[in-house]
Design a protein around this motif. Structure first.
Motif, PDB file in Angstrom:
ATOM      1  N   ASP A  54       0.795  -1.196   0.107  1.00  0.00           N
ATOM      2  CA  ASP A  54      -0.116  -0.116   0.132  1.00  0.00           C
ATOM      3  C   ASP A  54       0.807   1.207   0.003  1.00  0.00           C
ATOM      4  N   MET A  55       2.247   1.306  -0.399  1.00  0.00           N
ATOM      5  CA  MET A  55       3.065   2.325  -0.172  1.00  0.00           C
ATOM      6  C   MET A  55       3.105   2.847   1.137  1.00  0.00           C
ATOM      7  N   SER A  56       3.057   2.123   2.146  1.00  0.00           N
ATOM      8  CA  SER A  56       3.019   2.609   3.497  1.00  0.00           C
ATOM      9  C   SER A  56       4.672   2.675   3.815  1.00  0.00           C
ATOM     10  N   ARG A  57       5.068   3.474   4.919  1.00  0.00           N
ATOM     11  CA  ARG A  57       6.269   3.508   5.278  1.00  0.00           C
ATOM     12  C   ARG A  57       6.937   2.235   5.604  1.00  0.00           C
ATOM     13  N   ILE A  58       7.952   2.141   5.095  1.00  0.00           N
ATOM     14  CA  ILE A  58       8.681   0.739   5.225  1.00  0.00           C
ATOM     15  C   ILE A  58       9.881   1.171   6.112  1.00  0.00           C
ATOM     16  N   CYS A  59      10.739   2.216   5.871  1.00  0.00           N
ATOM     17  CA  CYS A  59      11.901   2.710   6.692  1.00  0.00           C
ATOM     18  C   CYS A  59      11.968   3.960   6.623  1.00  0.00           C
ATOM     19  N   TRP A  60      12.860   4.500   7.695  1.00  0.00           N
ATOM     20  CA  TRP A  60      12.846   6.055   7.662  1.00  0.00           C
ATOM     21  C   TRP A  60      13.959   6.380   8.733  1.00  0.00           C
ATOM     22  N   GLY A  61      14.414   7.633   8.517  1.00  0.00           N
ATOM     23  CA  GLY A  61      15.426   8.059   9.296  1.00  0.00           C
ATOM     24  C   GLY A  61      15.709   9.688   9.100  1.00  0.00           C
ATOM     25  N   LYS A  62      17.107  10.252   9.293  1.00  0.00           N
ATOM     26  CA  LYS A  62      17.482  11.365   8.999  1.00  0.00           C
ATOM     27  C   LYS A  62      18.872  11.445   8.412  1.00  0.00           C
ATOM     28  N   VAL A  63      19.065  12.454   7.573  1.00  0.00           N
ATOM     29  CA  VAL A  63      20.212  12.477   6.594  1.00  0.00           C
ATOM     30  C   VAL A  63      20.980  13.375   7.572  1.00  0.00           C
ATOM     31  N   LEU A  64      22.100  12.959   8.272  1.00  0.00           N
ATOM     32  CA  LEU A  64      23.213  13.520   8.940  1.00  0.00           C
ATOM     33  C   LEU A  64      24.119  14.461   8.159  1.00  0.00           C
ATOM     34  N   GLU A  65      24.666  13.928   7.169  1.00  0.00           N
ATOM     35  CA  GLU A  65      25.952  14.301   6.523  1.00  0.00           C
ATOM     36  C   GLU A  65      25.903  13.969   4.959  1.00  0.00           C
ATOM     37  N   MET A  66      26.015  14.935   4.087  1.00  0.00           N
ATOM     38  CA  MET A  66      26.251  14.682   2.711  1.00  0.00           C
ATOM     39  C   MET A  66      27.261  15.593   2.101  1.00  0.00           C
ATOM     40  N   LYS A  67      28.288  14.779   1.770  1.00  0.00           N
ATOM     41  CA  LYS A  67      29.174  15.502   0.656  1.00  0.00           C
ATOM     42  C   LYS A  67      29.465  14.838  -0.539  1.00  0.00           C
ATOM     43  N   PRO A  68      28.624  15.357  -1.511  1.00  0.00           N
ATOM     44  CA  PRO A  68      28.567  14.519  -2.638  1.00  0.00           C
ATOM     45  C   PRO A  68      29.470  13.810  -3.351  1.00  0.00           C
ATOM     46  N   HIS A  69      29.344  12.648  -3.638  1.00  0.00           N
ATOM     47  CA  HIS A  69      30.319  11.787  -4.424  1.00  0.00           C
ATOM     48  C   HIS A  69      31.235  11.125  -3.272  1.00  0.00           C
ATOM     49  N   GLU A  70      31.034  11.717  -1.975  1.00  0.00           N
ATOM     50  CA  GLU A  70      32.273  11.116  -1.152  1.00  0.00           C
ATOM     51  C   GLU A  70      31.843  10.467   0.008  1.00  0.00           C
ATOM     52  N   ARG A  71      30.716  11.054   0.779  1.00  0.00           N
ATOM     53  CA  ARG A  71      30.378  10.595   2.092  1.00  0.00           C
ATOM     54  C   ARG A  71      28.850  10.945   2.359  1.00  0.00           C
TER      55      ARG A  71
END
Length: 89
Positions: A54-71
């Motif tokens: 039913d397109m319900s929530r299967i997993c979730w969280g928060k993005v803490l850090e994004m360094k594109p193409h690296e981390r």
């Protein structure tokens, strides 16, 4: 409670930019893992959806850090974990 660390390494024969898109863009996430409500953004919560029901929530969280193409660092949980969060780096 004791913290547990699991380390897994994979090598992909693909350009970093291509892999990054599949980890962070909702249309690409849906192709290899689960559909996302939105693209992943640093500091923002995210939700992945069950594509087989039913397109319900299967997993979730928060993005803490994004360094594109690296981390990419984010928290991750699913219903059976009863709110316990895992951090993925």
């Amino acid at each position: 409670m004791t913290a547990t660390t699991i380390t897994k390494t994979i090598f992909l024969n693909a350009p970093r930019a291509h892999v990054w898109a599949f980890l962070t863009k909702k249309d690409k996430l849906a192709r290899w893992f689960h559909p996302a409500e939105d693209d992943l953004e640093e500091g923002a919560d995210y939700t992945l959806l069950d594509q087989h029901g039913d397109m319900s929530r299967i997993c979730w969280g928060k993005v803490l850090e994004m360094k594109p193409h690296e981390r990419l660092v984010y928290t991750f949980t699913v219903k059976p974990l009863n709110g316990a969060m895992t951090t993925v780096r």
